[in-house]
Design a protein around this motif. Structure first.
Motif, mmCIF file in Angstrom:
data_model
loop_
_atom_site.group_PDB
_atom_site.id
_atom_site.type_symbol
_atom_site.label_atom_id
_atom_site.label_comp_id
_atom_site.label_asym_id
_atom_site.label_seq_id
_atom_site.Cartn_x
_atom_site.Cartn_y
_atom_site.Cartn_z
ATOM 1 N N ILE A 142 0.963 -1.287 0.026
ATOM 2 C CA ILE A 142 -0.205 -0.079 -0.057
ATOM 3 C C ILE A 142 1.038 1.301 -0.145
ATOM 4 N N ASP A 143 0.478 2.153 -0.951
ATOM 5 C CA ASP A 143 1.480 3.376 -0.997
ATOM 6 C C ASP A 143 1.042 4.293 0.018
ATOM 7 N N ALA A 144 2.267 4.973 0.631
ATOM 8 C CA ALA A 144 2.172 5.750 2.025
ATOM 9 C C ALA A 144 0.785 6.773 1.347
ATOM 10 N N GLU A 145 0.854 7.456 0.587
ATOM 11 C CA GLU A 145 -0.228 8.443 0.011
ATOM 12 C C GLU A 145 -1.705 7.862 0.047
ATOM 13 N N GLU A 146 -1.645 6.736 -0.510
ATOM 14 C CA GLU A 146 -3.164 5.996 -0.428
ATOM 15 C C GLU A 146 -3.465 5.667 0.960
ATOM 16 N N THR A 147 -2.482 5.332 1.710
ATOM 17 C CA THR A 147 -2.882 4.802 3.192
ATOM 18 C C THR A 147 -3.385 6.339 3.853
ATOM 19 N N ARG A 148 -2.596 7.382 3.945
ATOM 20 C CA ARG A 148 -2.964 8.697 4.249
ATOM 21 C C ARG A 148 -4.290 9.040 3.841
ATOM 22 N N GLU A 149 -4.901 8.794 2.540
ATOM 23 C CA GLU A 149 -6.016 9.342 2.184
ATOM 24 C C GLU A 149 -7.172 8.571 2.937
ATOM 25 N N GLY A 150 -6.894 7.107 2.962
ATOM 26 C CA GLY A 150 -7.856 6.160 3.571
ATOM 27 C C GLY A 150 -8.065 6.362 5.139
ATOM 28 N N GLY A 151 -7.056 7.073 5.952
ATOM 29 C CA GLY A 151 -7.178 7.206 7.268
ATOM 30 C C GLY A 151 -6.748 5.863 7.853
ATOM 31 N N SER A 152 -5.789 4.915 7.288
ATOM 32 C CA SER A 152 -5.422 3.957 7.795
ATOM 33 C C SER A 152 -4.335 3.826 8.765
#
Length: 197
Positions: A37-47
């Motif tokens: 999982i890309d770090a930016e994708e993670t931040r957008e999803g609130g994970s």
């Protein structure tokens, strides 16, 4: 998902063994690694980003019931009391998933702030916020972990400091639960079957 997707054999099947060679014995048994999982994708999803898994960190809930005939065990949390207490402390429904581990806890980075509760064995847990002092995460209490903070759960606290409280497993509930795929009515990790969590 039907039961034939879960197990090669079902109750009542007949098996006949025949001589054969070893070629192709392991063909199709290796699995591709899970997607990163890309770090930016993670931040957008609130994970929550797992930086260190500790002792067998997994996503667990009450378990997967009614699938034994297909070769799938119920699984679920090992310490049901800890799971229930942590879930109640953050206001989760009984079906919400949580994180569970043994002996040594995980190191988790929170992309968004969240209410959490730690239950089970008394673990040394600290919230680390860049530019601030570390704060001890209280055991058996709901606590706020701010965005960008890291939750570092170490080993169990020495029994002398906690009286008679002992144990091996820890459980961390996050308000709203851990959102992973629901497979056969559960979000629990099933290591043998290779799904969930």
């Amino acid at each position: 998902m039907c039961s034939s997707d879960l197990a090669l054999l079902e109750v009542g099947d007949r098996v006949r063994f025949v001589p054969g060679d070893r070629k192709g014995l392991t063909k199709g048994l290796t699995k591709a690694p899970p997607p990163r999982i890309d770090a930016e994708e993670t931040r957008e999803g609130g994970s929550i980003v797992v930086r260190a898994a500790g002792g067998g960190l997994s996503v667990q809930d009450g378990g997967r019931l009614g699938w034994r005939r297909a070769g799938v065990g119920p699984g679920g949390v090992a310490d049901r009391l800890a799971f229930d207490v942590a879930s109640i402390l953050v206001g989760n429904a009984p079906s919400a998933a949580a994180l569970e581990w043994a002996a040594i806890g995980p190191r988790l980075e929170f992309a968004r702030g969240a209410w959490v509760a730690l239950a089970g064995a008394p673990f040394d847990a600290r919230v680390i916020v860049p530019g601030h002092d570390e704060v001890t995460l209280p055991w058996l209490h709901a606590a706020w972990v701010p965005a960008g903070a890291t939750l570092a759960v170490g080993s169990t606290v020495a029994p002398a400091r906690q009286g008679m409280l002992r144990g091996l497993r820890g459980c961390l509930a996050v308000a709203g639960g851990i959102d992973v795929a629901d497979i056969l009515g559960s979000r629990s990790t099933d290591v043998r079957s290779g799904f969930g969590g």
